[in-house]
Design a protein around this motif. Structure first.
Motif, PDB file in Angstrom:
ATOM      1  N   LEU A   1       7.615   5.184   7.957  1.00 48.11           N
ATOM      2  CA  LEU A   1       6.208   4.166   8.150  1.00 48.11           C
ATOM      3  C   LEU A   1       4.601   4.904   8.740  1.00 48.11           C
ATOM      4  CD1 LEU A   1       8.107   2.314  11.323  1.00 48.11           C
ATOM      5  CD2 LEU A   1       7.388   1.319   9.002  1.00 48.11           C
ATOM      6  N   GLY A   2       3.692   4.452   8.102  1.00 47.71           N
ATOM      7  CA  GLY A   2       2.172   4.448   8.727  1.00 47.71           C
ATOM      8  C   GLY A   2       1.665   5.686   7.190  1.00 47.71           C
ATOM      9  N   VAL A   3       2.710   5.875   6.492  1.00 52.98           N
ATOM     10  CA  VAL A   3       2.820   6.374   5.272  1.00 52.98           C
ATOM     11  C   VAL A   3       2.229   6.010   3.704  1.00 52.98           C
ATOM     12  CG1 VAL A   3       3.321   8.382   7.040  1.00 52.98           C
ATOM     13  CG2 VAL A   3       4.461   7.917   5.591  1.00 52.98           C
ATOM     14  N   ILE A   4       1.416   6.510   2.995  1.00 51.17           N
ATOM     15  CA  ILE A   4       1.630   5.754   1.547  1.00 51.17           C
ATOM     16  C   ILE A   4       2.388   7.455   0.860  1.00 51.17           C
ATOM     17  CG2 ILE A   4       0.740   5.415  -0.630  1.00 51.17           C
ATOM     18  CD1 ILE A   4       0.605   3.238   1.880  1.00 51.17           C
ATOM     19  N   GLU A   5       3.585   7.367   0.707  1.00 53.71           N
ATOM     20  CA  GLU A   5       4.350   8.332   0.348  1.00 53.71           C
ATOM     21  C   GLU A   5       5.236   7.636  -0.634  1.00 53.71           C
ATOM     22  OE1 GLU A   5       7.664  10.710   2.806  1.00 53.71           O
ATOM     23  OE2 GLU A   5       4.899  11.216   3.785  1.00 53.71           O
ATOM     24  N   GLU A   6       6.536   8.247  -1.410  1.00 51.53           N
ATOM     25  CA  GLU A   6       7.495   7.998  -2.146  1.00 51.53           C
ATOM     26  C   GLU A   6       8.875   7.853  -1.370  1.00 51.53           C
ATOM     27  OE1 GLU A   6       7.734  10.365  -5.496  1.00 51.53           O
ATOM     28  OE2 GLU A   6       5.902   9.364  -6.977  1.00 51.53           O
ATOM     29  N   GLY A   7       9.135   6.673  -1.491  1.00 53.20           N
ATOM     30  CA  GLY A   7      10.543   6.356  -0.332  1.00 53.20           C
ATOM     31  C   GLY A   7      10.209   5.674   0.870  1.00 53.20           C
ATOM     32  N   ALA A   8       8.464   5.512   1.039  1.00 55.50           N
ATOM     33  CA  ALA A   8       8.077   4.670   2.729  1.00 55.50           C
ATOM     34  C   ALA A   8       8.911   3.029   1.710  1.00 55.50           C
ATOM     35  CB  ALA A   8       6.673   5.299   2.183  1.00 55.50           C
ATOM     36  N   TYR A   9       8.538   3.184   3.573  1.00 54.16           N
ATOM     37  CA  TYR A   9       8.197   0.989   3.402  1.00 54.16           C
ATOM     38  C   TYR A   9       6.778   1.069   2.602  1.00 54.16           C
ATOM     39  CZ  TYR A   9      12.413   0.771   6.437  1.00 54.16           C
ATOM     40  OH  TYR A   9      13.891   0.274   6.670  1.00 54.16           O
ATOM     41  N   ALA A  10       7.309  -0.713   2.123  1.00 56.52           N
ATOM     42  CA  ALA A  10       6.190  -0.287   1.376  1.00 56.52           C
ATOM     43  C   ALA A  10       4.716  -1.472   2.330  1.00 56.52           C
ATOM     44  CB  ALA A  10       6.841  -1.520   0.170  1.00 56.52           C
ATOM     45  N   ASP A  11       4.401  -0.677   3.363  1.00 58.45           N
ATOM     46  CA  ASP A  11       3.894  -1.197   4.298  1.00 58.45           C
ATOM     47  C   ASP A  11       2.465  -1.266   3.858  1.00 58.45           C
ATOM     48  OD1 ASP A  11       5.631  -2.130   4.991  1.00 58.45           O
ATOM     49  OD2 ASP A  11       5.559  -1.331   7.246  1.00 58.45           O
ATOM     50  N   ILE A  12       1.428  -1.970   3.163  1.00 56.17           N
ATOM     51  CA  ILE A  12       0.434  -1.437   2.380  1.00 56.17           C
ATOM     52  C   ILE A  12      -0.914  -2.559   2.908  1.00 56.17           C
ATOM     53  CG2 ILE A  12      -0.417  -1.340   0.362  1.00 56.17           C
ATOM     54  CD1 ILE A  12       2.294  -0.174  -0.697  1.00 56.17           C
ATOM     55  N   LEU A  13      -2.121  -1.938   3.282  1.00 54.64           N
ATOM     56  CA  LEU A  13      -3.214  -2.906   2.728  1.00 54.64           C
ATOM     57  C   LEU A  13      -4.266  -2.114   1.456  1.00 54.64           C
ATOM     58  CD1 LEU A  13      -4.385  -2.488   7.249  1.00 54.64           C
ATOM     59  CD2 LEU A  13      -2.865  -4.140   5.493  1.00 54.64           C
ATOM     60  N   ILE A  14      -5.257  -2.576   1.130  1.00 57.25           N
ATOM     61  CA  ILE A  14      -5.987  -2.611   0.683  1.00 57.25           C
ATOM     62  C   ILE A  14      -7.834  -3.378   1.289  1.00 57.25           C
ATOM     63  CG2 ILE A  14      -7.096  -2.954  -1.851  1.00 57.25           C
ATOM     64  CD1 ILE A  14      -4.992  -2.784  -2.842  1.00 57.25           C
ATOM     65  N   VAL A  15      -8.798  -2.127   1.650  1.00 58.63           N
ATOM     66  CA  VAL A  15      -9.913  -2.684   1.579  1.00 58.63           C
ATOM     67  C   VAL A  15     -10.936  -2.957   1.208  1.00 58.63           C
ATOM     68  CG1 VAL A  15      -8.074  -2.808   4.678  1.00 58.63           C
ATOM     69  CG2 VAL A  15      -9.811  -0.331   2.842  1.00 58.63           C
ATOM     70  N   ASP A  16     -12.284  -2.807   1.529  1.00 59.90           N
ATOM     71  CA  ASP A  16     -13.166  -3.261   1.298  1.00 59.90           C
ATOM     72  C   ASP A  16     -13.907  -1.109   1.761  1.00 59.90           C
ATOM     73  OD1 ASP A  16     -13.108  -5.172  -0.861  1.00 59.90           O
ATOM     74  OD2 ASP A  16     -14.346  -6.262   1.354  1.00 59.90           O
TER      75      ASP A  16
ATOM     76  N   THR B   1      -1.807   5.442  12.209  1.00 54.41           N
ATOM     77  CA  THR B   1      -0.723   4.564  10.268  1.00 54.41           C
ATOM     78  C   THR B   1       0.246   6.690  11.049  1.00 54.41           C
ATOM     79  OG1 THR B   1      -2.426   5.977   8.916  1.00 54.41           O
ATOM     80  CG2 THR B   1      -2.919   4.076   9.067  1.00 54.41           C
ATOM     81  N   SER B   2      -0.149   7.311  10.859  1.00 49.58           N
ATOM     82  CA  SER B   2       1.089   8.140  10.785  1.00 49.58           C
ATOM     83  C   SER B   2       1.398   8.862  11.823  1.00 49.58           C
ATOM     84  CB  SER B   2       0.530   9.696   9.582  1.00 49.58           C
ATOM     85  OG  SER B   2      -0.366  10.486  10.123  1.00 49.58           O
ATOM     86  N   ASN B   3       0.544   8.759  12.916  1.00 50.11           N
ATOM     87  CA  ASN B   3       1.039   9.157  14.001  1.00 50.11           C
ATOM     88  C   ASN B   3       2.234   8.098  14.996  1.00 50.11           C
ATOM     89  OD1 ASN B   3      -0.932  11.297  13.744  1.00 50.11           O
ATOM     90  ND2 ASN B   3      -1.855  11.284  15.332  1.00 50.11           N
ATOM     91  N   GLY B   4       1.518   7.028  14.441  1.00 48.42           N
ATOM     92  CA  GLY B   4       2.348   5.818  14.969  1.00 48.42           C
ATOM     93  C   GLY B   4       3.316   6.228  14.615  1.00 48.42           C
ATOM     94  N   GLY B   5       3.749   6.214  13.590  1.00 50.58           N
ATOM     95  CA  GLY B   5       4.787   5.939  12.952  1.00 50.58           C
ATOM     96  C   GLY B   5       5.585   7.296  13.176  1.00 50.58           C
ATOM     97  N   GLU B   6       5.248   8.288  13.469  1.00 49.35           N
ATOM     98  CA  GLU B   6       6.090   9.028  13.748  1.00 49.35           C
ATOM     99  C   GLU B   6       6.905   8.957  15.230  1.00 49.35           C
ATOM    100  OE1 GLU B   6       5.880  14.611  14.884  1.00 49.35           O
ATOM    101  OE2 GLU B   6       3.654  12.968  14.017  1.00 49.35           O
ATOM    102  N   LEU B   7       6.327   8.249  15.708  1.00 53.24           N
ATOM    103  CA  LEU B   7       6.423   7.740  17.010  1.00 53.24           C
ATOM    104  C   LEU B   7       7.639   6.945  17.290  1.00 53.24           C
ATOM    105  CD1 LEU B   7       6.756   7.349  20.261  1.00 53.24           C
ATOM    106  CD2 LEU B   7       4.020   5.758  20.450  1.00 53.24           C
TER     107      LEU B   7
END
Length: 505
Positions: A446-461, A425-431
């Motif tokens: 990319l790769g983070v859940i924070e305000e202003g980030a792209y809405a690329d989101i998973l919800i998992v069990d 996630t975050s490391n790949g987004g930094e790259l």
């Protein structure tokens, strides 16, 4: 009350229309109309250990707000400089949804928008996954020489199938490491095909007789099908490297990949081969620098890895024989490390390709394993900026899914769930952001859940920090239970603010 100016709101909502002058063609400009509110979720932000009990508000293709108990209706004031927002008191009678204000020719006007509320049922909301080493144009059963008979028609169809396969696994961003230019990305980004965001190297740059020289016996330079299709490019000498690198960027590449050592699956090059000269490497680094981007290298030999780092290469793909002094150098230079570590898993010895000891790549594979025994200890000691690297080629269907599921699990087995998830996630987004001003997705992280980030989101069990199977990981490889394309534990897949899977509503 600050009015909403869409151009100024780009960092928060990724709008394409500027409304900073009174010359507005329509009465009410195009304003946020796609709003999703995720409630009752536990959030893994891609960086920190632990989950947060907060709501996540998505407007258009960005994460607009993260907070406790975000209301499902109301009027919002939007700060045009930063994209931040605060809720205002509801007007008399209330509003069913959200109201955004904007400056029009008639003054300040409000636009009500419907809110799509998703109840996560206490599940984990997390960033979409990132695979930092894929081959979208090599999604085919067979061998690399077999690609010589492939047409662009077949390659395009298979690339489209690959894109859908990756997105279904929860990968919302991939980094192609040989052969993809800008075409598939354009088709996906325009909405004609479901698939991940793609960062591409263009044709891999190889010297004659190197890891990217895939022509059959008797073919000369520039005669092979894969060279003609510009999936690989043979370059000898600094001048040809300059031309090949510039050609790649002209066709839509975001960075460059060069072959600095021999490879395992290729035939012409011994794995110990020392490939590009210092002058050739420097030429590639120069072109990438001119484009505000970087050079990544296919490399196995420690000596080649070390000298290429000194010459300005920023990303090490593979590098399994790295020694401690070179690992120290890699960390000091803040380079990224992208090793395909499943080659060193005990289960890799069961790979069907390596059951014939007379098969040339098998000898290379066994040599590589023997000379990479120090790698895991060095990674744990120095903690380089490491990303998730699958690097599967010439696989489709069930075998491909088994390999991907195992790779997720193996990374967690070796380095713990948090670090494995950060790699994905975050490391790949930094790259991804290392592509600088040529970044095809420059308006958010990319790769983070924070305000202003792209809405690329998973919800998992479940909680992937405790149980990596929540993201579809499986701790067995070739004897794993076959599955279809769907990963049942991934309940929601959102990319760029759009739903590609939702089994909650």
């Amino acid at each position: 009350m600050t009015t909403l100016n869409l151009k100024a709101l780009l960092p928060a909502m990724s709008m394409a229309i500027a409304l900073t002058t009174p010359a507005i063609a329509q009465d009410i400009p195009n304003i946020p109309s796609e709003v999703t509110l995720f409630k009752n979720v536990m959030v893994f932000d891609g960086v920190n250990d632990g989950l947060k009990d907060v709501d996540v508000l998505v407007v258009k293709n960005k994460i607009h707000k993260i907070a406790e108990d975000i209301p499902e209706s109301g009027t919002w004031e939007v700060e045009v400089r930063t994209g931040g927002s605060k809720r205002l008191p509801d007007p008399v009678g209330g509003i069913d949804g959200y109201s955004f204000t904007i400056q029009t020719e008639r003054g300040i006007e409000a636009k009500e928008v419907e809110v799509n509320v998703i109840d996560g049922g206490g599940r984990t909301l997390m960033p979409g996954l990132i695979d930092s080493h894929v081959h979208v144009n090599m999604y085919k059963d067979g061998t690399i020489p077999g690609l010589q008979d492939t047409t662009w028609e077949e390659i395009g169809a298979r690339s489209a199938a690959f894109a859908q396969e990756m997105l279904a696994m929860g990968f919302t961003t991939v980094r192609d490491m040989c052969g993809a230019h800008g075409g598939l990305r354009a088709v996906i980004d325009e909405g004609s095909l479901p698939g991940p965001r793609i960062y591409s190297s263009g044709a891999c740059l190889s010297q004659t007789g190197g890891h990217g020289d895939w022509g059959i016996a008797g073919q000369r330079k520039n005669e092979s099908n894969l060279e003609r299709l510009e999936i690989t490019r043979l370059v000898d000498g600094p001048a040809e490297v300059l031309h090949g690198a510039r050609r790649n960027f002209a066709l839509g590449a975001n960075y460059l990949k060069i072959m600095v050592s021999g490879g395992v699956t290729s035939i012409k090059d011994p794995i110990y081969q020392s490939a590009f000269t210092d002058e050739e490497i420097a030429a590639a680094v120069e072109v990438a620098g001119d484009m505000d981007s970087y050079v990544a290298m296919h490399v196995f030999m420690d000596s080649d890895l070390s000298r290429a780092l000194d010459l300005g290469v920023k990303v090490v793909d593979h590098g399994l024989t790295i020694t401690e002094p070179t690992m120290q150098k890699l960390v000091e230079k803040e380079a990224f490390f992208s090793p395909n570590l499943t080659a060193l898993a005990p289960e890799a010895l069961e790979h069907p390709m390596h059951q014939d000891p007379t098969f040339p790549p098998t000898a290379k594979f066994l040599w590589l394993r023997k000379n990479s025994e120090q790698l895991f200890d060095l990674v744990r000691k120095y903690k380089p900026k490491m990303v998730f690297d699958s690097d599967y080629v010439l696989l489709t269907g069930v075998p491909y899914r088994q390999s991907m599921d195992f790779t997720k699990a193996f990374m967690a087995r070796e380095f713990g769930n948090l670090w494995a998830l950060q790699m994905m996630t975050s490391n790949g987004g930094e790259l991804a952001a290392l592509t600088g001003r040529g970044n095809p997705y420059p308006e958010g992280k990319l790769g983070v859940i924070e305000e202003g980030a792209y809405a690329d989101i998973l919800i998992v069990d479940g909680n992937p920090l405790e149980d990596i199977t929540a993201i579809g990981a499986v701790d067995t490889w070739f004897d794993a239970e076959p599955r279809g394309q769907d990963v049942p534990s991934i309940r929601v897949i959102m990319k760029d603010g759009k739903f590609y899977k939702n089994t909650l509503n």
